[in-house]
Design a protein around this motif. Structure first.
Motif, short mmCIF file in Angstrom:
data_model
loop_
_atom_site.label_atom_id
_atom_site.label_comp_id
_atom_site.label_asym_id
_atom_site.label_seq_id
_atom_site.Cartn_x
_atom_site.Cartn_y
_atom_site.Cartn_z
N ALA A 39 7.15 -45.71 91.57
CA ALA A 39 6.78 -44.36 92.00
C ALA A 39 8.02 -43.50 92.20
O ALA A 39 8.06 -42.32 91.81
CB ALA A 39 5.96 -44.43 93.30
N GLU A 40 9.06 -44.07 92.81
CA GLU A 40 10.31 -43.33 93.01
C GLU A 40 10.97 -43.01 91.68
O GLU A 40 11.55 -41.94 91.49
CB GLU A 40 11.26 -44.14 93.89
N ALA A 43 9.18 -40.11 90.10
CA ALA A 43 9.51 -38.85 90.76
C ALA A 43 10.93 -38.39 90.44
O ALA A 43 11.18 -37.19 90.27
CB ALA A 43 9.34 -39.01 92.27
N SER A 46 11.13 -37.21 86.57
CA SER A 46 10.30 -36.09 86.13
C SER A 46 11.04 -34.75 86.07
O SER A 46 10.95 -34.05 85.06
CB SER A 46 9.07 -35.98 87.02
N GLY A 84 -0.60 -37.66 88.98
CA GLY A 84 0.49 -37.70 89.94
C GLY A 84 0.00 -37.96 91.35
O GLY A 84 0.65 -38.67 92.13
N VAL A 88 0.84 -41.49 94.05
CA VAL A 88 1.29 -41.48 95.45
C VAL A 88 0.62 -42.59 96.25
O VAL A 88 1.24 -43.18 97.14
CB VAL A 88 1.00 -40.10 96.08
N ALA A 136 1.73 -39.29 84.05
CA ALA A 136 2.02 -39.26 85.48
C ALA A 136 2.03 -40.65 86.10
O ALA A 136 2.77 -40.90 87.06
CB ALA A 136 1.00 -38.38 86.20
N ARG A 174 2.78 -33.18 86.75
CA ARG A 174 3.02 -34.36 87.58
C ARG A 174 4.09 -34.10 88.63
O ARG A 174 4.03 -34.65 89.73
CB ARG A 174 3.39 -35.55 86.71
N TYR A 178 3.76 -34.96 92.55
CA TYR A 178 4.72 -35.80 93.26
C TYR A 178 5.28 -35.08 94.48
O TYR A 178 5.44 -35.66 95.55
CB TYR A 178 5.88 -36.20 92.35
N LEU A 183 6.94 -37.43 97.35
CA LEU A 183 7.86 -38.28 96.59
C LEU A 183 9.13 -37.55 96.19
O LEU A 183 10.13 -38.19 95.86
CB LEU A 183 7.16 -38.82 95.33
N THR A 188 16.29 -36.51 96.01
CA THR A 188 15.70 -36.72 94.69
C THR A 188 16.13 -35.62 93.73
O THR A 188 16.50 -35.90 92.57
CB THR A 188 14.16 -36.74 94.78
#
Length: 238
Positions: A39-40, A43, A46, A84, A88, A136, A174, A178, A183, A188
């Motif tokens: 998931a990270e 994110a 993207s 997306g 999560v 996503a 997506r 996120y 996320l 990030t």
């Protein structure tokens, strides 16, 4: 994650996508997943992939086949946003399994073991929604998107530009989801900016390399990338 590693991974992803049309994003997500949760990784990649596709779209804007890109994007934007939101709340193990399965399907398609049938023109909007959701949740929407574009007869610059235009819609949807799910943080975005710069450099290098590339060599590169993706996905599961 170290800045140097982000620069290398982003450069490779940009080069691969520019040379083969699609595939660099999947490689990037799988490689990042070895150092963080899927998931990270989704994110983080993207925003950078959005920048990379915007660049390819801008460079090749005159080559985009709008008959395909427009209806596909209309479905891909909401589809990727919904996917997306699912990411999560999705368990890490499920995401890792999805990465393995979609990478394996992409390899099977490349070697001719599985040949998906593309949807008719009237079904491009719902197809875009489904593929956007795939983007996503696994980042590997290129599996189905490539089949649609190739079946429509798109090749060369038209293929790359149309893929970039449609991928842009998926990344926008997506990324919004996120961010809504928490996320995407300030850290990030900083790391994503580093990745984006590296992807742009990879795009430029790939553009120069692609000018003298034969179709046979391009197919070999695609097959090698997909095989590497399967290996990375299996390593992530271990």
């Amino acid at each position: 994650m170290e800045i140097g590693l982000l620069l290398v991974l982003g450069g490779v992803a940009g080069w691969l996508t520019t040379v083969a049309g699609l595939g660099g994003g999947v490689f990037l997500i799988l490689a990042l997943s070895l150092r963080m949760s899927p998931a990270e990784a989704l994110a983080l990649s993207s925003p950078a992939l959005l920048v990379g596709n915007l660049h390819r779209w801008a460079v090749g804007r005159d080559d985009v086949d709008r008959r395909i890109a427009v209806p596909f994007a209309l479905g891909a934007l909401p589809g990727s946003a919904l996917g997306g939101l699912v990411v999560v709340a999705m368990p890490t193990a499920v995401l890792q399994l999805l990465l393995v399965l979609t990478s394996a399907l992409a390899l099977a398609r490349a070697v001719g073991w599985w040949l998906p049938r593309p949807p008719p023109a009237a079904a491009l909007v719902p197809a875009g929604a489904a593929i956007g959701a795939m983007a996503a949740t696994t980042g590997s929407a290129g599996l189905a998107l490539g089949a649609i574009l190739q079946s429509a007869g798109l090749t060369g610059a038209t293929y790359v530009a149309t893929a970039a235009a449609t991928a842009t819609a998926m990344h926008v949807g997506r990324l919004a989801a996120y961010g809504f799910g928490g996320l995407v943080t300030g850290e990030t975005l900083v790391r994503a900016a580093v990745l984006a710069l590296a992807i742009l450099a990879g795009n430029l290098a790939g553009s120069r390399f692609r000018r003298g590339l034969s179709a046979r060599t391009g197919a070999r590169i695609e097959l090698g990338v997909l095989f590497a993706c399967v290996v990375l996905a299996l390593v992530g599961m271990a």
